[in-house]
Design a protein around this motif. Structure first.
Motif, PDB file in Angstrom:
ATOM      1  N   SER A  25      28.607  -6.643  -1.993  1.00 45.78           N
ATOM      2  CA  SER A  25      27.695  -6.744  -2.075  1.00 45.78           C
ATOM      3  C   SER A  25      27.397  -8.605  -3.081  1.00 45.78           C
ATOM      4  CB  SER A  25      26.254  -5.714  -2.609  1.00 45.78           C
ATOM      5  OG  SER A  25      26.692  -5.691  -4.114  1.00 45.78           O
ATOM      6  N   LEU A  26      28.189  -8.110  -4.366  1.00 47.93           N
ATOM      7  CA  LEU A  26      28.065  -9.288  -5.277  1.00 47.93           C
ATOM      8  C   LEU A  26      29.068 -10.518  -4.099  1.00 47.93           C
ATOM      9  CD1 LEU A  26      27.535 -11.070  -8.272  1.00 47.93           C
ATOM     10  CD2 LEU A  26      29.706  -9.857  -9.118  1.00 47.93           C
ATOM     11  N   ARG A  27      30.243 -10.267  -3.825  1.00 51.42           N
ATOM     12  CA  ARG A  27      31.019 -11.038  -3.274  1.00 51.42           C
ATOM     13  C   ARG A  27      29.927 -11.735  -2.288  1.00 51.42           C
ATOM     14  NH1 ARG A  27      35.076  -7.648  -1.946  1.00 51.42           N
ATOM     15  NH2 ARG A  27      35.199  -7.951  -0.604  1.00 51.42           N
ATOM     16  N   LEU A  28      29.805 -11.359  -1.364  1.00 51.53           N
ATOM     17  CA  LEU A  28      28.123 -11.552   0.091  1.00 51.53           C
ATOM     18  C   LEU A  28      27.749 -12.560  -0.600  1.00 51.53           C
ATOM     19  CD1 LEU A  28      27.770 -11.766   2.918  1.00 51.53           C
ATOM     20  CD2 LEU A  28      26.327 -10.173   2.378  1.00 51.53           C
ATOM     21  N   ALA A  29      27.296 -12.607  -1.854  1.00 50.21           N
ATOM     22  CA  ALA A  29      25.792 -13.221  -2.556  1.00 50.21           C
ATOM     23  C   ALA A  29      26.685 -15.048  -3.140  1.00 50.21           C
ATOM     24  CB  ALA A  29      25.269 -12.372  -3.826  1.00 50.21           C
ATOM     25  N   ILE A  30      28.142 -14.365  -4.135  1.00 55.38           N
ATOM     26  CA  ILE A  30      28.309 -15.503  -4.452  1.00 55.38           C
ATOM     27  C   ILE A  30      28.843 -16.245  -3.155  1.00 55.38           C
ATOM     28  CG2 ILE A  30      31.014 -16.013  -5.493  1.00 55.38           C
ATOM     29  CD1 ILE A  30      30.530 -13.123  -7.245  1.00 55.38           C
ATOM     30  N   ASP A  31      29.336 -15.648  -2.361  1.00 59.10           N
ATOM     31  CA  ASP A  31      29.829 -16.137  -0.823  1.00 59.10           C
ATOM     32  C   ASP A  31      28.312 -17.457  -0.501  1.00 59.10           C
ATOM     33  OD1 ASP A  31      32.295 -15.779  -1.183  1.00 59.10           O
ATOM     34  OD2 ASP A  31      32.437 -14.164   0.187  1.00 59.10           O
ATOM     35  N   ARG A  32      27.524 -16.961  -0.553  1.00 61.43           N
ATOM     36  CA  ARG A  32      26.498 -16.912   0.422  1.00 61.43           C
ATOM     37  C   ARG A  32      26.175 -18.374  -0.610  1.00 61.43           C
ATOM     38  NH1 ARG A  32      22.628 -12.131   1.768  1.00 61.43           N
ATOM     39  NH2 ARG A  32      23.772 -11.198   3.719  1.00 61.43           N
ATOM     40  N   MET A  33      25.895 -18.380  -1.703  1.00 59.11           N
ATOM     41  CA  MET A  33      25.999 -18.957  -3.174  1.00 59.11           C
ATOM     42  C   MET A  33      26.479 -20.431  -2.689  1.00 59.11           C
ATOM     43  SD  MET A  33      23.071 -19.774  -4.912  1.00 59.11           S
ATOM     44  CE  MET A  33      22.183 -18.668  -5.314  1.00 59.11           C
ATOM     45  N   LEU A  34      27.639 -20.118  -2.840  1.00 59.72           N
ATOM     46  CA  LEU A  34      28.542 -21.388  -2.385  1.00 59.72           C
ATOM     47  C   LEU A  34      28.163 -22.224  -1.188  1.00 59.72           C
ATOM     48  CD1 LEU A  34      30.854 -22.605  -3.403  1.00 59.72           C
ATOM     49  CD2 LEU A  34      32.404 -21.017  -2.688  1.00 59.72           C
ATOM     50  N   ALA A  41      24.937 -30.226  -1.848  1.00 59.35           N
ATOM     51  CA  ALA A  41      25.476 -31.136  -2.065  1.00 59.35           C
ATOM     52  C   ALA A  41      25.602 -32.201  -1.103  1.00 59.35           C
ATOM     53  CB  ALA A  41      26.866 -30.754  -2.281  1.00 59.35           C
ATOM     54  N   THR A  42      25.719 -31.667  -0.440  1.00 64.35           N
ATOM     55  CA  THR A  42      26.230 -32.360   1.113  1.00 64.35           C
ATOM     56  C   THR A  42      25.551 -33.234   1.274  1.00 64.35           C
ATOM     57  OG1 THR A  42      28.280 -30.956   2.544  1.00 64.35           O
ATOM     58  CG2 THR A  42      26.962 -32.809   3.391  1.00 64.35           C
TER      59      THR A  42
END
Length: 271
Positions: A25-34, A41-42
């Protein structure tokens, strides 16, 4: 003597074990935030160097506008107006649509008689009916609630009706053979069976209820996010338009997160 296995297979296994230490769940949240950061930024770079901000605004300007609206209190006023309209329309559609869907599924012949009329009403663009709702119910809260209701109620009716059509008839026959009371069958079989359909309907209904409230506000209102978006567009204020849209997106995301929490609590056994 300890032997250290430094083979590629061992190193790959160690990497996998290290990766497993990070919760999914943490990895998924980090990827979504990234991904969100990359998109913003784009957008910011495009508005600064490629496209005139008049057309697409900038994330930094939108954040600044939201900050000013929040400081003045108008952000809460407009947001609460739209949340109230969409929420009441959603609640009314749930109270009306779920029983009607159950009735159409249980009373099969009656359901077959009214189904073409339900589909005809469902297929009618409610945007075309918005001026009539303003005429019938005025420009106050009721017209927005009824607009949201008219869009959402059919989602519940059709989903619940379809869900009950898929129920396991052998299971119903088993309970009848055991002479189980009707209320017991409803509580132990029918309601658990249609719970996933109700939650799926809620996910669809959230966006539809917001659409109904916003459309009604665009046509006639003095507050709300739809009014603010229309007011900003009339002044060629692209930042104001995107600020209103951003708040709508946040509201929809939070509402869907709440439905997701309910789904995990009620239907966690399916995972």
């Amino acid at each position: 003597m300890t032997v250290i296995d430094d083979s590629p297979t061992a190193r790959a296994g160690a990497k996998r074990r290290g990766a497993s230490l990070v919760p999914a769940s943490l990895r998924l949240a980090i990827d979504r935030m990234l991904l969100l950061v990359i998109l913003l930024a784009t957008w910011e770079i495009s508005a600064r160097f490629l496209v005139d901000p008049l057309w697409i605004s900038q994330p930094s300007l939108i954040v600044e506008r939201l900050w000013r609206l929040g400081a003045s209190g108008m952000l809460w006023v407009h947001s609460w107006t739209t949340i109230k309209e969409a929420g009441l329309g959603l609640l009314l559609a749930f109270v009306v649509g779920v029983p009607l869907g159950i009735f159409m599924a249980r009373a099969k012949y009656t359901g077959e008689v009214v189904e073409p009329f339900v589909m005809a009403l469902y297929s009618t663009p409610r945007v075309a009916l918005a001026p009539l709702f303003i005429m019938w119910f005025g420009i106050d809260l009721l017209s927005k609630v009824m607009m949201a209701f008219s869009i959402v109620v059919f989602i519940f009716i059709l989903n619940i009706n379809e869900g009950l059509k898929t129920i396991d008839k052998d299971l119903i026959d088993l309970f009848r053979t055991m002479r189980a009371p009707r209320h017991y069958v409803v509580r132990k079989v029918l309601i658990p069976w249609i719970e996933p359909w109700i939650i799926a309907s809620l996910r669809l209904a959230i966006g539809s209820a917001l659409i109904g409230a916003i459309v009604a506000e665009l046509i006639g209102s003095s507050s709300g996010l739809g009014w603010y978006i229309e007011h900003s567009a009339g002044r060629l204020d692209t930042t104001g338009v995107f600020a209103g849209i951003a708040v709508l997106v946040v509201i929809a995301v939070l509402a869907n997160a709440a439905v997701g929490w309910v789904e995990r609590r009620r239907l966690g056994w399916r995972r």
